[in-house]
Scaffold this motif. Structure first.
Motif, PDB file in Angstrom:
ATOM      1  N   PRO A 128      23.280  40.109  -6.355  1.00 24.98           N
ATOM      2  CA  PRO A 128      22.540  40.230  -5.097  1.00 24.98           C
ATOM      3  C   PRO A 128      21.514  41.364  -5.067  1.00 24.98           C
ATOM      4  O   PRO A 128      20.527  41.274  -4.344  1.00 24.98           O
ATOM      5  N   LYS A 129      21.722  42.417  -5.841  1.00 22.40           N
ATOM      6  CA  LYS A 129      20.756  43.526  -5.814  1.00 22.40           C
ATOM      7  C   LYS A 129      19.527  43.248  -6.675  1.00 22.40           C
ATOM      8  O   LYS A 129      18.428  43.645  -6.336  1.00 22.40           O
ATOM      9  N   SER A 130      19.714  42.583  -7.793  1.00 22.23           N
ATOM     10  CA  SER A 130      18.599  42.284  -8.699  1.00 22.23           C
ATOM     11  C   SER A 130      17.907  40.965  -8.374  1.00 22.23           C
ATOM     12  O   SER A 130      16.764  40.753  -8.757  1.00 22.23           O
ATOM     13  N   ARG A 131      18.602  40.086  -7.692  1.00 21.40           N
ATOM     14  CA  ARG A 131      18.093  38.737  -7.413  1.00 21.40           C
ATOM     15  C   ARG A 131      16.723  38.731  -6.729  1.00 21.40           C
ATOM     16  O   ARG A 131      15.826  38.013  -7.180  1.00 21.40           O
ATOM     17  N   PRO A 132      16.504  39.523  -5.666  1.00 20.94           N
ATOM     18  CA  PRO A 132      15.187  39.462  -5.007  1.00 20.94           C
ATOM     19  C   PRO A 132      14.032  39.856  -5.930  1.00 20.94           C
ATOM     20  O   PRO A 132      12.973  39.235  -5.891  1.00 20.94           O
ATOM     21  N   LEU A 133      14.269  40.856  -6.771  1.00 19.02           N
ATOM     22  CA  LEU A 133      13.212  41.259  -7.705  1.00 19.02           C
ATOM     23  C   LEU A 133      12.916  40.161  -8.725  1.00 19.02           C
ATOM     24  O   LEU A 133      11.756  39.873  -9.023  1.00 19.02           O
ATOM     25  N   ALA A 134      13.963  39.557  -9.273  1.00 16.53           N
ATOM     26  CA  ALA A 134      13.773  38.511 -10.280  1.00 16.53           C
ATOM     27  C   ALA A 134      13.065  37.296  -9.685  1.00 16.53           C
ATOM     28  O   ALA A 134      12.137  36.746 -10.287  1.00 16.53           O
ATOM     29  N   LEU A 135      13.474  36.880  -8.502  1.00 17.26           N
ATOM     30  CA  LEU A 135      12.855  35.706  -7.892  1.00 17.26           C
ATOM     31  C   LEU A 135      11.428  36.007  -7.429  1.00 17.26           C
ATOM     32  O   LEU A 135      10.555  35.134  -7.505  1.00 17.26           O
ATOM     33  N   ALA A 136      11.170  37.235  -6.983  1.00 21.63           N
ATOM     34  CA  ALA A 136       9.795  37.622  -6.641  1.00 21.63           C
ATOM     35  C   ALA A 136       8.923  37.661  -7.897  1.00 21.63           C
ATOM     36  O   ALA A 136       7.746  37.289  -7.854  1.00 21.63           O
ATOM     37  N   GLY A 137       9.500  38.090  -9.009  1.00 24.00           N
ATOM     38  CA  GLY A 137       8.767  38.070 -10.280  1.00 24.00           C
ATOM     39  C   GLY A 137       8.390  36.655 -10.685  1.00 24.00           C
ATOM     40  O   GLY A 137       7.266  36.397 -11.124  1.00 24.00           O
ATOM     41  N   LEU A 138       9.314  35.726 -10.520  1.00 27.41           N
ATOM     42  CA  LEU A 138       9.029  34.322 -10.815  1.00 27.41           C
ATOM     43  C   LEU A 138       7.940  33.789  -9.886  1.00 27.41           C
ATOM     44  O   LEU A 138       7.032  33.078 -10.326  1.00 27.41           O
ATOM     45  N   ALA A 139       8.013  34.152  -8.610  1.00 30.50           N
ATOM     46  CA  ALA A 139       6.981  33.711  -7.660  1.00 30.50           C
ATOM     47  C   ALA A 139       5.609  34.246  -8.061  1.00 30.50           C
ATOM     48  O   ALA A 139       4.606  33.524  -7.963  1.00 30.50           O
ATOM     49  N   ALA A 140       5.557  35.480  -8.533  1.00 29.81           N
ATOM     50  CA  ALA A 140       4.275  36.048  -8.980  1.00 29.81           C
ATOM     51  C   ALA A 140       3.750  35.295 -10.203  1.00 29.81           C
ATOM     52  O   ALA A 140       2.551  35.037 -10.324  1.00 29.81           O
TER      53      ALA A 140
END
Length: 98
Positions: free
Chosen positions: A36-48
């Motif tokens: 849950p802590k790393s998930r937002p960064l990883a998914l935002a990276g994919l979105a970028a």
């Protein structure tokens, strides 16, 4: 495929779309598994990265102002940085003494 004599002949994004979709699906799954802590960064990276591919497709074959090229390359760098931060955060959670 995207440069030289074949520039504009076969859009590399369309040619590699099945691979891009498969890798994106894997990255969504992998990003979800990071926690849950790393998930937002990883998914935002994919979105970028997806935004970067979209910009690349839109500007392919046109004489493009530098601002659009900067936006496309910027999305790639931001996405990569977000993935690196997500992995670093996950490693730090797993090994707090590092």
């Amino acid at each position: 495929i995207g440069s030289g004599d074949f520039a504009g002949f076969v859009p590399w994004i369309a040619l590699l779309a099945p691979v891009i979709i498969a890798v994106s699906a894997f990255l969504i799954w992998f990003g979800w598994k990071l926690g849950p802590k790393s998930r937002p960064l990883a998914l935002a990276g994919l979105a970028a990265w997806i935004a970067s591919l979209s910009l690349e497709q839109m500007i392919m074959g046109y004489h493009i102002p530098m601002a659009e090229c900067i936006a496309e390359e910027g999305c790639e760098m931001v996405g990569t940085t977000m993935f690196a931060l997500a992995f670093a955060l996950k490693i730090r959670q797993a090994k707090p003494d590092i």
